[in-house]
Design an enzyme around this catalytic site. Structure first.
Site, PDB file in Angstrom:
ATOM      1  N   ASP A 104       0.834  -1.205   0.000  1.00 28.91           N
ATOM      2  CA  ASP A 104       0.000   0.000   0.000  1.00 28.91           C
ATOM      3  C   ASP A 104       0.869   1.255   0.000  1.00 28.91           C
ATOM      4  O   ASP A 104       2.023   1.213   0.443  1.00 28.91           O
ATOM      5  CB  ASP A 104      -0.884   0.035   1.257  1.00 28.91           C
ATOM      6  CG  ASP A 104      -1.882  -1.106   1.266  1.00 28.91           C
ATOM      7  OD1 ASP A 104      -2.194  -1.626   0.181  1.00 28.91           O
ATOM      8  OD2 ASP A 104      -2.320  -1.477   2.374  1.00 28.91           O
TER       9      ASP A 104
HETATM   10  N1  URA Z   1      -1.488  -6.072   3.512  1.00 30.43           N
HETATM   11  C1  URA Z   1      -1.908  -4.801   3.581  1.00 30.43           C
HETATM   12  O1  URA Z   1      -2.906  -4.514   4.219  1.00 30.43           O
HETATM   13  N2  URA Z   1      -1.191  -3.876   2.950  1.00 30.43           N
HETATM   14  C2  URA Z   1      -0.071  -4.136   2.268  1.00 30.43           C
HETATM   15  O2  URA Z   1       0.542  -3.242   1.713  1.00 30.43           O
HETATM   16  C3  URA Z   1       0.367  -5.481   2.204  1.00 30.43           C
HETATM   17  C4  URA Z   1      -0.372  -6.435   2.836  1.00 30.43           C
END
Ligand code: URA
Length: 246
Positions: A104
């Site tokens: 993310d």
């Molecule tokens: N899970 C998440 O919530 N975000 C990420 O970036 C990777 C795994």
């Protein structure tokens, strides 16, 4: 035909500049004779190259470990926002490197980028059970029942089915989460479902590959030959004779 310095540097162990010095020091041997110059052109499939006696294996694909900083998109391009590809040298960007899976925008940590499509496919496929390990800080106290819920697998309110996963409580509000799948926002959604909203998330490992803590957020390096081979071996993407040596 490829330049000798390119072949040796493709192992990720030395920069091109370092390779030039190694050649000048007479430490690189090509088909049994000392290399003449870093610019020498050789056929990587028919030439035995050794450095200090150790064989050099040409890495045709590029494998980059990036310590992704928060605030950067996991994408190859975006008209408005900075992407992880913007953090890499232009020459590498032209190779067609793509991120292996997503982190993310606000998440940090290990992000592998490569132009090896087959390896990318295998690392992301749940069929190969590659563990991804995340460190998370949460906004409420973790409890042993959370560990059990993760281990049992869970179906979230929105219907998302999550396979059994690992949860290790490090302190009241810190944990390690181990997943073998990578659904959208999965760590955040699983912890939020347990009433523990994520306030910070960092990926530490993907299979045998661990984030190099020597890399500050935004820094990157090529994988070493050993790291690449371990990664390939994890998903059965290595020639059997190389597999045996690991
Ligand atoms: N899970 C998440 O919530 N975000 C990420 O970036 C990777 C795994």
């Amino acid at each position: 035909m490829e330049r000798l310095d390119k072949i040796v540097a493709s192992t990720g162990r030395w920069s091109r500049r370092e390779v030039k010095n190694l050649v000048r020091q007479g430490r690189v041997v090509v088909n049994g004779r000392q290399a003449l110059s870093p610019e020498e052109k050789v056929d990587p499939d028919r030439t035995e190259i050794r450095l200090d006696g150790e064989p050099i294996i040409y890495a045709r694909c590029t494998y980059v470990m990036l310590h992704k900083p928060a605030g950067v998109l996991t994408a190859t391009e975006d008209s408005r926002q900075k992407t992880v590809l913007d953090l890499l040298p232009t020459a590498w960007r032209k190779k067609g490197l793509a991120p292996v899976g997503r982190l993310d925008k606000d998440a940090e940590g290990l992000l592998l980028l490569t132009d090896d499509g087959e390896l990318t496919h295998r690392l992301l496929s749940p069929k190969y059970h590659v563990d991804k390990i995340y460190y998370a800080r949460v906004g409420a106290d973790l409890e042993p029942s959370d560990v059990e819920a993760f281990a049992a697998g869970m179906t979230l309110d929105d219907g998302l089915i999550c396979r059994p996963a690992g949860l290790e409580i490090l302190s009241e509000r810190e944990c390690l989460v181990t997943l073998q799948e990578g659904k959208f926002h999965q760590v955040k959604r699983m912890l939020a479902f347990r009433g523990k909203p994520v306030t910070y998330l960092k990926r530490l490992a993907m299979g045998p590959l661990q984030l190099d803590e020597g890399l500050a957020p935004g820094e990157y390096r090529l994988l070493t030959e050993t790291e690449t081979e371990l990664l390939k071996s994890e998903v059965g993407h290595l020639l059997p004779e190389r597999q045996k040596k690991l």
